[in-house]
Design a protein around this motif. Structure first.
Motif, mmCIF file in Angstrom:
data_model
loop_
_atom_site.group_PDB
_atom_site.id
_atom_site.type_symbol
_atom_site.label_atom_id
_atom_site.label_comp_id
_atom_site.label_asym_id
_atom_site.label_seq_id
_atom_site.Cartn_x
_atom_site.Cartn_y
_atom_site.Cartn_z
ATOM 1 N N PHE A 297 -3.563 -6.429 -1.634
ATOM 2 C CA PHE A 297 -4.597 -5.669 -0.932
ATOM 3 C C PHE A 297 -4.708 -6.138 0.510
ATOM 4 O O PHE A 297 -4.801 -5.329 1.439
ATOM 5 N N LEU A 298 -4.676 -7.460 0.690
ATOM 6 C CA LEU A 298 -4.793 -8.016 2.047
ATOM 7 C C LEU A 298 -3.570 -7.648 2.887
ATOM 8 O O LEU A 298 -3.720 -7.281 4.071
ATOM 9 N N ILE A 299 -2.386 -7.734 2.305
ATOM 10 C CA ILE A 299 -1.165 -7.346 3.010
ATOM 11 C C ILE A 299 -1.234 -5.871 3.439
ATOM 12 O O ILE A 299 -0.885 -5.512 4.560
ATOM 13 N N ASP A 300 -1.698 -5.043 2.514
ATOM 14 C CA ASP A 300 -1.825 -3.612 2.799
ATOM 15 C C ASP A 300 -2.762 -3.361 3.969
ATOM 16 O O ASP A 300 -2.474 -2.544 4.849
ATOM 17 N N LYS A 301 -3.892 -4.077 3.986
ATOM 18 C CA LYS A 301 -4.862 -3.886 5.067
ATOM 19 C C LYS A 301 -4.307 -4.385 6.397
ATOM 20 O O LYS A 301 -4.537 -3.778 7.450
#
Length: 303
Positions: A297-301
């Protein structure tokens, strides 16, 4: 070396040992998950805080989580000494007494909530207070010894850190952080019920009504599978509302489908019996699974 210096050195070593035991009361492993999920909630918000403000906010959330863990150990000291999983905690071993734990837990609670209010905002401080209150009063004192659904309802407290991280940055609530809350909330039952299967004797000895004891092995396996399957729509929600993209969705679904697979293997084992190795694998994998979901999720953001 004089007698006075020797005594001072011994006292210093004793103080360090007590301090180390107090840190153990705060459940450092749980705190590390709180810190991480809170940071993801904060970093995924549309408002960028300075590194200093972000670290201060996360520090006080971690302190609040430690307070909840400490008060949990204070109240459950009688149960902890009966269970192999918890008998080596500081209070059962006599390294810290219950009064020390109570005072330490209350001080941490007050300092963390008041400081988060001062350095951040009222909403974040209130949510931290609610998290501590819910974990200690609702889950630990009220639900845990009374219902097999203790971990389902009590899981709400463990799911709030990413929401608090979001409010530290934005001073507001919205649908986006609630999807992160939902991921942890739905994940929690299958994670802990897998543990309760191979630790059932511990819970039975301590008279804690975990699902394998109250509803049997087969029903526990069924519920583990159901909650693992519920992770599929839960993972889809952030993508559906535009809060996450395909970088998050595709690998997260792959991780979830494997989770479903191992939970199905547990369920399809002999009726009213379970494979200990599979249960342990589900418990271990579930920790890695949740961590990777939030990393993705953090990578995506960031992308």
């Amino acid at each position: 070396m004089s007698t006075t210096n020797i005594r001072a050195k011994k006292q210093s070593l004793s103080d360090i040992k007590v301090f180390n035991e107090l840190i153990k009361l705060m459940k450092p492993r749980v705190m590390s998950l709180v810190i991480f999920t809170c940071a993801v909630g904060l970093l995924s918000s549309p408002i960028v805080l300075s590194v200093k403000d972000a670290m201060i906010g996360i520090l006080f959330v971690a302190m609040g989580a430690g307070a909840a863990g400490t008060l949990n150990m204070w109240y459950e000291a009688d149960l902890d000494k009966l269970m192999s999983r918890t008998c080596l905690r500081p209070i059962p071993r006599g390294k810290v007494n219950k009064d020390q734990a109570l005072i330490f837990g209350l001080l941490l609670s007050i300092i963390s909530v008041v400081s988060l209010y001062y350095f951040s905002n009222f909403l974040s401080a209130f949510l931290l207070f609610f998290t501590i209150f819910f974990y200690v009063i609702v889950y630990t004192i009220w639900l845990k010894r009374k219902t097999s659904q203790n971990i389902v309802i009590g899981g709400a407290s463990g799911a709030l850190p990413p929401v608090i991280g979001w409010t530290i940055a934005t001073n507001s609530l919205s649908m986006e952080p609630l999807t992160l809350f939902l991921i942890i909330f739905i994940w929690t039952p299958s994670h802990f019920w897998a543990l309760s299967l191979y630790k059932a004797n511990d819970y039975k000895r301590a008279k804690i009504p975990m699902l394998p004891i109250t509803d049997g092995i087969q029903n526990t396996k069924k519920n583990i599978l159901i909650y693992s399957l519920l992770m599929i729509p839960t993972i889809l929600i952030p993508y559906y509302i535009g809060f996450a993209g395909l970088t998050f969705l595709i690998p997260s679904l792959a991780l979830t489908l494997y989770y479903n697979y191992i939970c199905f293997n547990l369920y399809s084992f002999k009726k009213n019996k379970f494979d200990t190795n599979i249960a342990k694998h589900i418990f271990s994998y579930s920790i890695i699974y949740l961590f990777l979901i939030f990393v993705l999720f953090l990578i995506d953001k960031l992308i």
